[in-house]
Structures are given as C-alpha cells and as structure tokens.
Design an enzyme around this catalytic site. Structure first.
Site, PDB file in Angstrom:
ATOM      1  N   ASP A 120       0.868  -1.171   0.000  1.00 10.65           N
ATOM      2  CA  ASP A 120       0.000   0.000   0.000  1.00 10.65           C
ATOM      3  C   ASP A 120       0.917   1.238   0.000  1.00 10.65           C
ATOM      4  OD1 ASP A 120      -2.431   1.552   0.425  1.00 10.65           O
ATOM      5  OD2 ASP A 120      -1.738   1.789   2.482  1.00 10.65           O
ATOM      6  N   ASP A 149      -0.057   5.197   0.799  1.00 10.83           N
ATOM      7  CA  ASP A 149      -0.204   6.231   1.821  1.00 10.83           C
ATOM      8  C   ASP A 149      -0.246   5.569   3.207  1.00 10.83           C
ATOM      9  OD1 ASP A 149      -0.388   8.802   2.714  1.00 10.83           O
ATOM     10  OD2 ASP A 149      -2.509   9.068   2.243  1.00 10.83           O
TER      11      ASP A 149
HETATM   12 MG   LIG Z   1      -2.778   3.332   3.270  1.00 11.45          MG
END
Ligand SMILES: [Mg+2]
Length: 281
Positions: free
Chosen positions: A12, A14
C-alpha cells in the site's frame, strides 16, 4: 528476514511508503532492499484518480523507485475486469486515472444524452456535482449496472482532515436508487488478485496501514499480511477487529528484520490471525 517466505510484496502507498507529502523514513531503502533480494513488487492503491505514471512520479518524489507496470490502482483493476465482462461503454464519475484506465482497454466514456451505456462506473471525483450524480442515478434506475473502483468513505488530506471519498459519492447514487454497486477496490479481492497476477508472483505478502481495507482484504483471500504502524491503525486497534494481521511492525523497514528477534517490531504475544491460528513470530 520477515519477507523471505514470499515472492511478491504488495505494498500500500499512503501510510506505508509516505504520509503525503512526507516520505516515511527508511521506505525508499526498504523497497530497494526488497528488489535486491529478488522480490516482485506491486504498488497497490485504492485511489483511482491517478494514472500509474502519476503514481510513479509521486513515489519518486519520496525516493521510492517504481515503474508504471508495477502500479496497480483500483482504476486499473476495474478496467481490466469490466473489459473481461464485455463492457464497451460507461458513464463515469471519476478523474483522469479512471478515465485513462477505461480508455486503455477500449471502454468508451459516454455522456448522459448518448444511448444507454453498459455500465455506470464510480470513483473518486473532485469535480462531481449534483448533475453528474443525478445522471448516474437516472441511468442506474433505467437498469444500467453500477460498479465502483473503490468505496473509501473518506479521502485523507494533510493536516488530518477527511474529505468525501469515492464511497461518499457512491453512497449518493446507492441511496437514490436502492442499488448496491459491485466494488473492486480493497477490501474486495479483485484489486489484490490483479496485483498478484501483474507481479508475476505466487506467494503474496500484503503490507498496509489500514485494518479495514489492507488487512481484512488480505485475510479474506487467506493471504498473509503485515500491519505497519506509520499510518491509520494503532497497535491497540488490532484488538477491535476480526481480521488480524499476520505480523505487526513499527514501519515498513520491519520487512527486512527477523520476525523472531526481539526488536523486530513483531507482537510479543500470540494473536489469532485470519486462519484461526496464530501469528508467526
Ligand atoms: Mg494506506
């Protein structure tokens, strides 16, 4: 190291590699070390508004090397699934990332005055207004199938505020019509499955900062996961959810540590995981 048993690392963005606009310390070096170790990488994001090239630019600005082919957005997953289902035209509530992905597989974006399209597709759209949401709802009421790249309720912005996300826009259409969309982004399996296929690996490890999307999505597929504590979730939050991460680490650098060693950032006690067994540590 923790990442050793896996050939594909699904990261992932952010909260894992950056907290926009700041880099997460050690993230760039960790990604480089995973490459060095021969791992296949996929950068996996629910955000459908950016193209893979734009995501690569963002990663490079925080020092993380990536190629567009390694980026799998919810828009890319949505486009490839819809084209497999013979969707040829769509009314789109979305930004460049989603429009580009759909155009890239030959799905034509239509206006409300055109003949009925095959689909209504909803993603994050900062220009969505009442007219666009109304047009989408009317098409769905006329029987056009409703899909969403993701259903994130909110969009995190610097400073900790939350703005309406793709899920909030989708809710307007669902609430109006009473029709529930088919959603492809995390925690639904489609995005992760697409990321694994495009990585070319077979044994995935999902790395994320959100229990409700990254970790539960991995768990529902029976895949191992790592929760990093540099984003949305705190260690104590794990007690509150049914889908547990396989590992918990302070930050993404924990992928390079030995899970059994003290100081490796792994939970010191047994934690039930998604298989009903216990976290490996
Ligand atoms: Mg995230």
């Amino acid at each position: 190291m923790l990442a050793d048993p896996y050939d594909a690392i699904l990261l992932d963005l952010d909260g894992v590699l950056y907290r926009w606009p700041d880099a997460i310390p050690g993230a760039a070096a960790t990604v480089a070390a995973l490459r060095e170790a021969g791992k296949r990488l996929a950068f996996v994001t629910n955000n459908s508004s950016r193209t893979p090239a734009q995501v690569v630019e963002r990663l490079e600005s925080v020092g993380v090397e990536a190629t567009p082919a390694e980026v799998v957005t919810s828009a890319i997953a949505t486009a490839s699934i819809l084209t497999e289902r013979d969707v040829r035209s769509a009314f789109v509530v979305g930004e460049e990332g989603l429009l580009d992905a759909l155009a890239g597989v030959g799905i034509r974006a239509v206006s409300p005055s055109d003949p009925l399209p095959d689909a209504v597709v909803v993603g994050f759209d900062r220009k969505a207004d009442y007219a666009k949401l109304k047009d989408a709802a009317v098409l769905v009421e006329r029987g056009v199938a409703l899909f969403a790249s993701n259903a994130d309720p909110s969009f995190p912005v610097p400073g900790g505020e939350s703005w309406p996300g793709a899920g909030a826009l989708l809710a307007a259409i669902e609430t109006t019509t009473g029709v529930r969309a088919e959603v492809f982004g995390k925690p639904e399996p489609a995005l992760f499955q697409r990321a694994l296929v495009s990585s070319g690996g077979e044994h995935p490890l999902v790395v994320g900062d959100r229990l409700d999307t990254d970790i539960s999505g991995a768990g529902r597929l029976g895949w191992d996961s790592v929760l990093v504590l540099t984003g949305a979730a705190r260690r104590a939050d794990v007690d509150e959810v049914s889908w547990k991460p396989t590992f918990i680490v302070d930050d993404v650098g924990g992928l390079l540590t030995e899970p059994a060693h003290e100081g490796g950032g792994i939970l010191p006690e047994e934690v039930p995981n998604h298989t009903g067994g216990f976290a490996r540590w």
